[in-house]
Design a protein around this motif. Structure first.
Motif, PDB file in Angstrom:
ATOM      1  N   ILE A 276       0.826  -1.186   0.151  1.00  0.00           N
ATOM      2  CA  ILE A 276       0.045   0.025   0.123  1.00  0.00           C
ATOM      3  C   ILE A 276       0.828   1.452   0.082  1.00  0.00           C
ATOM      4  CG2 ILE A 276      -1.624   1.112   1.136  1.00  0.00           C
ATOM      5  CD1 ILE A 276      -2.603  -1.398   2.300  1.00  0.00           C
ATOM      6  N   ASP A 277       1.845   1.089   0.588  1.00  0.00           N
ATOM      7  CA  ASP A 277       2.921   2.423   0.710  1.00  0.00           C
ATOM      8  C   ASP A 277       3.204   2.649  -0.803  1.00  0.00           C
ATOM      9  OD1 ASP A 277       2.816   2.581   3.593  1.00  0.00           O
ATOM     10  OD2 ASP A 277       4.762   1.829   3.732  1.00  0.00           O
ATOM     11  N   LYS A 278       3.538   1.448  -1.541  1.00  0.00           N
ATOM     12  CA  LYS A 278       4.065   1.801  -2.970  1.00  0.00           C
ATOM     13  C   LYS A 278       2.803   2.301  -3.642  1.00  0.00           C
ATOM     14  CE  LYS A 278       7.716  -1.526  -2.778  1.00  0.00           C
ATOM     15  NZ  LYS A 278       8.030  -2.890  -2.526  1.00  0.00           N
ATOM     16  N   LEU A 279       1.824   1.945  -3.458  1.00  0.00           N
ATOM     17  CA  LEU A 279       0.703   2.210  -4.209  1.00  0.00           C
ATOM     18  C   LEU A 279       0.389   3.801  -3.975  1.00  0.00           C
ATOM     19  CD1 LEU A 279      -1.917  -0.624  -3.720  1.00  0.00           C
ATOM     20  CD2 LEU A 279      -1.162   0.129  -5.826  1.00  0.00           C
ATOM     21  N   ARG A 280       0.424   4.167  -2.745  1.00  0.00           N
ATOM     22  CA  ARG A 280       0.368   5.534  -2.215  1.00  0.00           C
ATOM     23  C   ARG A 280       1.659   6.552  -3.040  1.00  0.00           C
ATOM     24  NH1 ARG A 280      -0.843   9.051   1.829  1.00  0.00           N
ATOM     25  NH2 ARG A 280      -1.936   7.379   2.784  1.00  0.00           N
TER      26      ARG A 280
ATOM     27  N   ILE B  57      -6.620   6.881  -0.424  1.00  0.00           N
ATOM     28  CA  ILE B  57      -6.479   5.413  -0.212  1.00  0.00           C
ATOM     29  C   ILE B  57      -7.689   4.659   0.395  1.00  0.00           C
ATOM     30  CG2 ILE B  57      -5.263   3.332   0.832  1.00  0.00           C
ATOM     31  CD1 ILE B  57      -3.358   4.759  -1.020  1.00  0.00           C
ATOM     32  N   VAL B  58      -8.270   3.794  -0.446  1.00  0.00           N
ATOM     33  CA  VAL B  58      -9.435   3.157   0.187  1.00  0.00           C
ATOM     34  C   VAL B  58      -9.220   1.662   0.555  1.00  0.00           C
ATOM     35  CG1 VAL B  58     -11.771   2.631  -0.172  1.00  0.00           C
ATOM     36  CG2 VAL B  58     -10.881   4.772  -1.257  1.00  0.00           C
ATOM     37  N   VAL B  59      -9.235   1.081   1.632  1.00  0.00           N
ATOM     38  CA  VAL B  59      -8.694  -0.186   1.757  1.00  0.00           C
ATOM     39  C   VAL B  59     -10.029  -0.876   1.775  1.00  0.00           C
ATOM     40  CG1 VAL B  59      -7.768  -1.914   3.325  1.00  0.00           C
ATOM     41  CG2 VAL B  59      -6.568   0.245   2.780  1.00  0.00           C
ATOM     42  N   VAL B  60     -10.225  -2.120   1.110  1.00  0.00           N
ATOM     43  CA  VAL B  60     -11.412  -2.981   1.223  1.00  0.00           C
ATOM     44  C   VAL B  60     -11.262  -4.480   1.486  1.00  0.00           C
ATOM     45  CG1 VAL B  60     -13.499  -3.547  -0.071  1.00  0.00           C
ATOM     46  CG2 VAL B  60     -12.418  -1.351  -0.528  1.00  0.00           C
ATOM     47  N   ALA B  61     -11.914  -4.778   2.491  1.00  0.00           N
ATOM     48  CA  ALA B  61     -11.613  -6.296   2.805  1.00  0.00           C
ATOM     49  C   ALA B  61     -12.266  -7.280   1.708  1.00  0.00           C
ATOM     50  CB  ALA B  61     -12.311  -6.803   4.079  1.00  0.00           C
ATOM     51  N   GLU B  62     -11.506  -8.354   1.228  1.00  0.00           N
ATOM     52  CA  GLU B  62     -12.072  -9.268   0.170  1.00  0.00           C
ATOM     53  C   GLU B  62     -13.346  -9.743   0.633  1.00  0.00           C
ATOM     54  OE1 GLU B  62      -9.855 -12.920  -0.118  1.00  0.00           O
ATOM     55  OE2 GLU B  62      -9.978 -13.581   1.977  1.00  0.00           O
ATOM     56  N   HIS B  63     -14.359  -9.928  -0.457  1.00  0.00           N
ATOM     57  CA  HIS B  63     -15.562 -10.488  -0.254  1.00  0.00           C
ATOM     58  C   HIS B  63     -16.604  -9.408  -0.095  1.00  0.00           C
ATOM     59  CE1 HIS B  63     -13.471 -14.564   0.853  1.00  0.00           C
ATOM     60  NE2 HIS B  63     -13.443 -14.412  -0.399  1.00  0.00           N
ATOM     61  N   ILE B  64     -16.404  -8.198   0.257  1.00  0.00           N
ATOM     62  CA  ILE B  64     -17.086  -7.106   0.576  1.00  0.00           C
ATOM     63  C   ILE B  64     -17.981  -6.518  -0.545  1.00  0.00           C
ATOM     64  CG2 ILE B  64     -17.393  -5.013   1.568  1.00  0.00           C
ATOM     65  CD1 ILE B  64     -16.966  -6.905   3.546  1.00  0.00           C
ATOM     66  N   THR B  65     -17.167  -6.036  -1.668  1.00  0.00           N
ATOM     67  CA  THR B  65     -17.586  -5.531  -3.012  1.00  0.00           C
ATOM     68  C   THR B  65     -16.575  -5.813  -3.939  1.00  0.00           C
ATOM     69  OG1 THR B  65     -18.952  -3.765  -4.220  1.00  0.00           O
ATOM     70  CG2 THR B  65     -17.081  -3.227  -2.476  1.00  0.00           C
ATOM     71  N   ASN B  66     -16.876  -5.572  -5.297  1.00  0.00           N
ATOM     72  CA  ASN B  66     -16.011  -5.592  -6.414  1.00  0.00           C
ATOM     73  C   ASN B  66     -15.171  -4.367  -6.246  1.00  0.00           C
ATOM     74  OD1 ASN B  66     -14.870  -5.155  -9.279  1.00  0.00           O
ATOM     75  ND2 ASN B  66     -15.853  -7.041  -9.637  1.00  0.00           N
ATOM     76  N   VAL B  67     -13.829  -4.543  -6.280  1.00  0.00           N
ATOM     77  CA  VAL B  67     -13.267  -3.115  -6.086  1.00  0.00           C
ATOM     78  C   VAL B  67     -12.798  -2.543  -7.322  1.00  0.00           C
ATOM     79  CG1 VAL B  67     -11.799  -3.866  -3.913  1.00  0.00           C
ATOM     80  CG2 VAL B  67     -10.825  -4.512  -6.238  1.00  0.00           C
ATOM     81  N   PHE B  68     -13.074  -3.353  -8.573  1.00  0.00           N
ATOM     82  CA  PHE B  68     -12.931  -2.498  -9.938  1.00  0.00           C
ATOM     83  C   PHE B  68     -14.130  -1.757  -9.970  1.00  0.00           C
ATOM     84  CE2 PHE B  68      -9.881  -6.324  -9.715  1.00  0.00           C
ATOM     85  CZ  PHE B  68      -8.864  -5.633  -9.913  1.00  0.00           C
TER      86      PHE B  68
ATOM     87  N   ILE C 201      -8.311  -3.346   8.459  1.00  0.00           N
ATOM     88  CA  ILE C 201      -8.317  -2.074   9.467  1.00  0.00           C
ATOM     89  C   ILE C 201      -6.926  -1.904   9.964  1.00  0.00           C
ATOM     90  CG2 ILE C 201      -9.096  -3.259  11.422  1.00  0.00           C
ATOM     91  CD1 ILE C 201      -9.887   0.233  10.781  1.00  0.00           C
ATOM     92  N   TYR C 202      -5.837  -2.995  10.314  1.00  0.00           N
ATOM     93  CA  TYR C 202      -4.472  -2.489  10.790  1.00  0.00           C
ATOM     94  C   TYR C 202      -3.849  -2.084   9.529  1.00  0.00           C
ATOM     95  CZ  TYR C 202      -4.873  -5.212  15.153  1.00  0.00           C
ATOM     96  OH  TYR C 202      -5.550  -5.725  16.525  1.00  0.00           O
ATOM     97  N   SER C 203      -4.031  -2.328   8.372  1.00  0.00           N
ATOM     98  CA  SER C 203      -3.299  -2.060   7.312  1.00  0.00           C
ATOM     99  C   SER C 203      -3.756  -0.452   6.976  1.00  0.00           C
ATOM    100  CB  SER C 203      -3.123  -2.533   6.059  1.00  0.00           C
ATOM    101  OG  SER C 203      -4.566  -3.209   5.489  1.00  0.00           O
ATOM    102  N   GLY C 204      -5.049  -0.372   7.231  1.00  0.00           N
ATOM    103  CA  GLY C 204      -5.443   1.123   6.923  1.00  0.00           C
ATOM    104  C   GLY C 204      -4.983   2.005   8.024  1.00  0.00           C
ATOM    105  N   ILE C 205      -4.814   1.742   9.197  1.00  0.00           N
ATOM    106  CA  ILE C 205      -4.440   2.755  10.241  1.00  0.00           C
ATOM    107  C   ILE C 205      -2.793   2.698   9.927  1.00  0.00           C
ATOM    108  CG2 ILE C 205      -3.708   2.722  12.728  1.00  0.00           C
ATOM    109  CD1 ILE C 205      -6.358   1.670  13.078  1.00  0.00           C
TER     110      ILE C 205
END
Ligand code: F6P
Length: 316
Positions: free
Chosen positions: A149-153, A216-227, A177-181
């Motif tokens: 995520i740092d690289k994506l930032r 940056i929006v972090v989404v946990a898998e299986h919640i919604t299609n990120v694309f 949530i941990y990576s989001g924080i």
């Protein structure tokens, strides 16, 4: 006593360190250690071999699991588990350490009910075992997610984009949530927060209104299609948006210092339980609580790391 050890479910960094600890401490206590290869599937297929101290040398720092892992749906059936019990009996194995997630725990408990002493150790990147504060592998996977995520930032900032990142975790939002924080994400969407499209778009517009250059929006898998979510954000804001799925990269890599130590301590603890004849137990840790005390007390408190010296003696 003969102690078997297996890893099951999704592999997690630190599983090897834990296998090493189980084998070495079992030998330290005068027991024999047996590796069961490829999880419960290997147990049913009788892939069992005696392990020596040297067999678990050079693995403490390695990701994955040298024992291999699998998921075996049919292990829910008693007749399949009976084959496993017969194989354990054939080798004279009286006790078992199983390392994995909740599926592994359920399989272990079922075997325990059939007469084998089983101790379960939490090994999964998902951190979804409620009885323990942290599972082996979680912090390493978190470091991997943070690094990505740092690289994506970097690129997100350069291009003034909204970056949507999907993080693993099965049904648990901890990795997200941990990576989001840790990465300063503006928005984190997990099972725990729920997904409300309108709210997300509102938060994006708010970020835009206060002049945030990128998001940056972090989404946990299986919640919604990120694309789809990235497209939605792009059509409803001034941010160009891109999505990235981190995927299985989160499961690999050398375990972090924390996971090596957690795994080593848990492995020793498991064999100590079996030595006492205790089966049907799940090992846990509850150690990273944040609290406070008067400064004077902090200055006069004594350090409690001495127990690590006792662990060391059982790991060689
Ligand atoms: O449990 C670990 C985990 O990586 C989860 O985060 C993920 O949902 C799942 O395993 C993927 O499982 P599989 O390896 O069976 O595709």
């Amino acid at each position: 006593m003969k102690i078997g050890v297996l890893t099951s479910g999704g592999d997690a960094p630190g599983m090897n360190a834990c296998v090493r600890a189980v084998v070495r401490s079992a030998i330290h206590f005068g027991f024999e250690a047996y590796g069961i290869f490829d999880g419960y599937k290997g147990l049913v297929e009788n892939k069992i071999r005696k392990l020596t101290r040297n067999d678990v040398g050079q693995i403490l720092n390695r990701g994955g699991t040298i024992l291999g892992s699998s998921r075996l749906e049919s292990f829910k059936q008693e007749e399949v588990r009976q084959i496993a019990i017969d194989n354990l009996n054939e080798h004279g194995i009286d006790a078992l350490v199983v390392i994995g997630g909740d599926g592994t725990y359920r399989g272990g408990m079922a075997l325990n009910d059939m007469g084998i002493n089983v101790v379960a150790i939490p090994g999964t990147i998902d951190n979804d075992i409620a009885s323990t504060e942290y599972t082996i592998g979680f912090f390493t996977a978190l470091d991997t997610a943070i690094d990505a995520i740092d690289k994506l930032r970097d690129t997100s900032f350069s291009h003034q984009r909204c970056t949507v990142v999907e993080v693993m975790g099965r049904d648990c939002g901890d990795l997200s949530i941990y990576s989001g924080i840790a990465c300063g994400a503006e928005i984190v969407i997990t099972k725990e927060t729920g997904f409300n499209r309108e709210n997300v778009l509102k938060q994006v517009k708010w970020a835009q209104s206060i002049g945030k250059r990128h998001l940056i929006v972090v989404v946990a898998e299986h919640i919604t299609n990120v694309f789809d979510l990235a497209k939605d954000i792009q059509s409803n804001s001034d941010y160009e948006s891109r999505a990235t799925v981190l995927g299985y990269i989160q499961r690999g890599g050398n375990p972090s210092a924390f996971d090596r130590i957690l795994a080593s301590k848990m492995g020793v603890h498991a064999t100590e339980l079996l030595k006492q004849g205790l089966g049907g137990m799940a090992v846990y840790t509850n150690s990273l609580e944040i609290g406070h005390c008067p400064i004077n007390e902090a200055l006069s408190a004594t350090d409690e790391t001495t127990d690590l010296y006792e662990y060391l003696a059982k790991l060689n």
